[in-house]
Design a protein around this motif. Structure first.
Motif, short mmCIF file in Angstrom:
data_model
loop_
_atom_site.label_atom_id
_atom_site.label_comp_id
_atom_site.label_asym_id
_atom_site.label_seq_id
_atom_site.Cartn_x
_atom_site.Cartn_y
_atom_site.Cartn_z
N LEU A 1 58.16 -61.26 18.97
CA LEU A 1 58.05 -60.13 18.04
C LEU A 1 59.40 -59.86 17.36
CD1 LEU A 1 56.41 -57.85 16.80
CD2 LEU A 1 56.89 -56.47 18.82
N LEU A 2 60.47 -59.87 18.15
CA LEU A 2 61.80 -59.64 17.57
C LEU A 2 62.14 -60.73 16.55
CD1 LEU A 2 64.24 -58.33 20.32
CD2 LEU A 2 62.80 -57.08 18.72
N LYS A 3 61.80 -61.97 16.88
CA LYS A 3 62.11 -63.08 15.96
C LYS A 3 61.32 -62.93 14.65
CE LYS A 3 63.87 -66.43 19.21
NZ LYS A 3 63.77 -67.76 19.80
N ILE A 4 60.11 -62.41 14.75
CA ILE A 4 59.32 -62.18 13.54
C ILE A 4 59.96 -61.06 12.73
CG2 ILE A 4 57.11 -61.28 12.69
CD1 ILE A 4 55.77 -62.89 14.97
N ILE A 5 60.41 -60.01 13.43
CA ILE A 5 61.04 -58.88 12.73
C ILE A 5 62.29 -59.35 11.99
CG2 ILE A 5 62.32 -56.73 13.13
CD1 ILE A 5 60.23 -56.11 15.32
N LEU A 6 63.03 -60.31 12.59
CA LEU A 6 64.27 -60.78 11.96
C LEU A 6 64.04 -61.94 11.00
CD1 LEU A 6 66.52 -60.53 15.11
CD2 LEU A 6 66.78 -59.19 13.02
N GLY A 7 62.77 -62.32 10.80
CA GLY A 7 62.48 -63.39 9.85
C GLY A 7 62.77 -64.77 10.38
N LEU A 8 62.96 -64.91 11.71
CA LEU A 8 63.20 -66.24 12.28
C LEU A 8 61.88 -66.98 12.50
CD1 LEU A 8 65.93 -65.20 14.88
CD2 LEU A 8 66.29 -66.60 12.84
N LEU A 9 60.80 -66.23 12.64
CA LEU A 9 59.47 -66.82 12.73
C LEU A 9 58.58 -66.12 11.69
CD1 LEU A 9 58.92 -66.79 16.63
CD2 LEU A 9 59.40 -68.80 15.21
N THR A 10 57.60 -66.85 11.19
CA THR A 10 56.68 -66.27 10.21
C THR A 10 55.35 -65.98 10.90
OG1 THR A 10 57.73 -67.72 8.62
CG2 THR A 10 55.73 -66.60 7.90
N PRO A 11 54.87 -64.75 10.81
CA PRO A 11 53.60 -64.44 11.48
C PRO A 11 52.43 -65.12 10.78
CG PRO A 11 54.34 -62.56 10.18
CD PRO A 11 55.43 -63.59 10.11
N ASN A 12 51.35 -65.38 11.53
CA ASN A 12 50.15 -65.97 10.92
C ASN A 12 49.47 -64.98 10.00
OD1 ASN A 12 50.46 -67.29 13.81
ND2 ASN A 12 49.54 -68.78 12.44
N THR A 13 49.41 -63.72 10.46
CA THR A 13 48.88 -62.67 9.58
C THR A 13 49.76 -61.45 9.74
OG1 THR A 13 47.47 -61.77 11.32
CG2 THR A 13 46.48 -63.43 9.89
N PHE B 1 63.73 -51.73 6.38
CA PHE B 1 64.20 -50.81 5.34
C PHE B 1 63.47 -51.06 4.02
CE2 PHE B 1 67.74 -51.53 8.28
CZ PHE B 1 67.92 -50.24 8.75
N GLY B 2 62.18 -51.35 4.12
CA GLY B 2 61.36 -51.53 2.93
C GLY B 2 61.45 -52.90 2.30
N ASN B 3 62.27 -53.81 2.88
CA ASN B 3 62.42 -55.15 2.32
C ASN B 3 61.85 -56.20 3.27
OD1 ASN B 3 63.95 -54.56 -0.10
ND2 ASN B 3 65.61 -53.97 1.27
N PRO B 4 61.52 -57.38 2.74
CA PRO B 4 61.13 -58.46 3.65
C PRO B 4 62.30 -58.81 4.59
CG PRO B 4 61.25 -59.23 1.36
CD PRO B 4 61.44 -57.77 1.33
N PRO B 5 61.99 -59.35 5.77
CA PRO B 5 63.04 -59.59 6.78
C PRO B 5 64.24 -60.38 6.25
CG PRO B 5 60.89 -60.04 7.72
CD PRO B 5 60.66 -59.75 6.27
N GLU B 6 63.99 -61.40 5.41
CA GLU B 6 65.09 -62.24 4.95
C GLU B 6 66.14 -61.44 4.18
OE1 GLU B 6 61.91 -62.93 4.58
OE2 GLU B 6 61.70 -64.63 5.96
N ILE B 7 65.70 -60.35 3.56
CA ILE B 7 66.64 -59.51 2.83
C ILE B 7 67.10 -58.34 3.70
CG2 ILE B 7 66.89 -57.99 0.82
CD1 ILE B 7 64.76 -59.85 -0.53
N GLY B 8 66.12 -57.72 4.38
CA GLY B 8 66.44 -56.55 5.18
C GLY B 8 67.38 -56.84 6.34
N ARG B 9 67.39 -58.10 6.83
CA ARG B 9 68.21 -58.38 8.01
C ARG B 9 69.71 -58.34 7.73
NH1 ARG B 9 66.06 -64.60 8.67
NH2 ARG B 9 67.25 -65.54 6.98
N PHE B 10 70.09 -58.27 6.45
CA PHE B 10 71.50 -58.05 6.14
C PHE B 10 72.01 -56.77 6.79
CE2 PHE B 10 71.26 -60.99 2.42
CZ PHE B 10 72.38 -61.73 2.76
N GLN B 11 71.10 -55.82 6.98
CA GLN B 11 71.51 -54.53 7.54
C GLN B 11 71.23 -54.45 9.03
OE1 GLN B 11 70.86 -51.15 4.81
NE2 GLN B 11 69.33 -52.49 3.87
#
Lengths: 256, 270
Positions: free
Chosen positions: A46-58, A64-74
């Motif tokens: 779950l944490l890896k999905i939140i950080l964009g390291l894994l992509t969920p099936n659904t 902060f309102g952005n997709p993980p790849e952008i939001g993880r800067f913060q």
């Protein structure tokens, strides 16, 4: 208000096995949110999905309102202890400053004076400055833990994500670590996962239980129905976190 | 003196120069190989180079050029598969390793009439390095050093903690593939000099020895270049004095150095 973390209907399968089943929850800014659950319950996934390291099936995740790849800067990330090689030839300062890399542009990504200043500030705050030239392998477990935390903090995150932060350290070190988190809680949102119900102490503002599905009442307390749903068996709820808190004042110092 | 006498020969001077270039690139790239635990991947890539040599002969082009093309292709393939599949990398490397050798042997058997010296590609011959190879080695050494200097911070981040590098939005996939390509270039550049088998020894042994005495990647690289120089030039002189093959002497000297470092750092007794 835009939540720090929003997870909507996330399902994840690995090799056909369902790991996460329609998980939804929301971490508001200022929360210290704990997710507990048994080993293999999908917490790290779950944490890896939140950080964009894994992509969920659904489902969808936003930081902060952005997709993980952008939001993880913060976001600052404290991965599970010992996921990398502690014998790697790198000093404490070199490892910690690498947490600044997401802010540095240009092909070579050289560190600037500002990066060294922030690094030394965080090292000082976590009582690591005297160890800054040491290699990782020469540190105690608690010191290594703080170095991993320091790397996450030099990026000045709005959200701190911790994966089983105290699983390999002894009790006094764990108490000291939660004291540090208690202090950080005032300036950032914290999301942590653990298989240890004991970490759910006075510090946490909200708690959820995860074992493939996620149960939460968005309150700091764990209820018996959450535990029963998560562990699928009755669990004794006499929390072993309590004695930790009683003893906390006596274990400030860490062994070398 | 006998040693002074041998230094007067052009072929021996060339051999020493080749040893210097080999030590520089192996010390630098080998440090990444050791800290990132890519020894078996490097073994796979270098043995695949043998397939490239065979295909080069078969196609009628310079076998080393064939090895360059084929090995870089294999490195890219491993890099992409590693990223895209959950396939056990170890198994994949084993397949590449064996298939590379097999392709080489079949290709060479299909070349009519002429059987090249396969032994030379496996063990190399540092005493037979032509001057043209030396200039190629000089150029590639400069290229490798330049790339590593430029990307040092990022390569360190990726080899230390790949997942964290990804969270920081570093181009992790690209950097991992670049590292594999650098390994491929190193291996092929040294094939005629030290051979496929010795190149693995030179990639790993000086770096593994250096790691025991250093706390920073930069110093590990410098120390392993120096150790590589000691092993390769020492092995050259020793092989001359004892009249035994130079490549094998260099390997044994490097192995002895590594074994010595294990004893000194008391790792055996822990």
């Amino acid at each position: 208000m835009i939540p720090a973390v929003e997870v909507k209907d996330v399902s994840y399968r690995r090799n056909g096995t369902l790991i996460l089943d329609r998980v939804s929850f929301r971490v508001q800014e200022g929360d210290m949110y704990a997710i507990i659950g048994p080993n293999g319950g999908g917490k790290t996934t779950l944490l890896k999905i939140i950080l964009g390291l894994l992509t969920p099936n659904t489902g969808e995740v936003s930081l902060f309102g952005n997709p993980p790849e952008i939001g993880r800067f913060q976001a600052g990330y404290v991965p599970q202890f010992r996921t990398f090689d502690f014998r790697y030839p790198i000093t404490v300062r070199e490892m910690v400053i690498s947490g600044r890399l997401s802010y540095i542009r240009g092909a070579t990504r050289r560190y600037r004076k500002e990066d060294y200043d922030v690094t030394d500030e965080v090292l000082e705050k976590l009582d690591l400055l005297r160890l800054s030239g040491h290699s990782l392998s020469h540190l105690s477990g608690g010191e290594q833990q703080r170095v991993i935390l320091a790397r996450a903090l030099v990026g000045k995150p709005r959200l701190l994500v911790l994966d089983e932060p105290t699983v390999y350290v002894d009790t006094p070190t764990e108490i000291q670590f939660f004291d540090i988190l208690e202090d950080l809680k005032r300036s950032m949102t914290i999301l942590l996962v653990s298989h240890d119900i004991g970490v759910i102490s006075a510090h946490v503002t909200k708690v959820a239980c995860l074992n493939q599905t996620l149960h939460t009442h968005d309150t700091p307390g764990i209820t018996e129905d959450m535990i029963a749903a998560t562990y699928r068996c009755p669990v004794d709820l006499i929390a072993h976190g309590l004695p930790h808190r009683v003893l906390r004042e006596h274990h400030r110092r860490e062994e070398p | 003196m006998m040693e002074a006498g041998i230094l007067g020969y052009i072929f021996f001077q060339n051999a020493l120069l080749a040893a210097v270039f080999a030590s520089i690139v192996c010390g630098i790239i080998g440090s990444y190989v050791v800290v990132k635990q890519m020894v078996s991947i490097s073994g796979g890539i270098s043995h695949a180079a043998f397939g490239g040599v065979g295909l080069g002969y078969l196609a009628g082009i310079n076998p080393i050029a064939g090895a360059f093309l084929f090995t870089i292709f294999v490195a890219l393939g491993i890099g992409i598969l590693k990223d895209k599949t959950s396939q056990n990398l170890d198994t994949l490397v084993g397949a590449v390793w064996a298939a590379g050798m097999a392709i080489g042997i079949i290709s060479i058997s299909l070349v009519p009439g002429y059987t090249p010296d396969l032994f030379g590609y496996l063990f190399g011959n540092i005493l037979l390095v032509p001057a043209s190879d030396l200039s190629m080695m000089a150029g590639l050494s400069i290229l490798i050093v330049a790339v590593v200097l430029m990307l040092f911070t990022q390569l360190q981040a990726v080899t230390f903690d790949e997942e964290y590098a990804r969270v920081m939005n570093l181009p992790v996939t690209w950097l991992s593939i670049l590292l594999l390509v650098l390994i491929a270039v190193t291996v092929v550049m040294l094939i005629r000099v030290v051979g496929i088998i010795l190149v693995i020894a030179l990639l790993t042994l000086p770096a593994a020895t250096a790691r025991k005495f250093t706390t920073k990647l930069q110093s590990m690289m410098v120390v392993s270049v120096l150790l590589g120089l000691v092993f390769s030039t020492g092995g050259l002189f020793l092989s001359y004095l004892l009249d035994v093959p130079s490549g094998a002497t260099i390997i044994l000297l490097a192995t002895a150095g590594f074994a010595g470092s294990l004893l000194v750092s008391r790792e055996f007794f822990k």
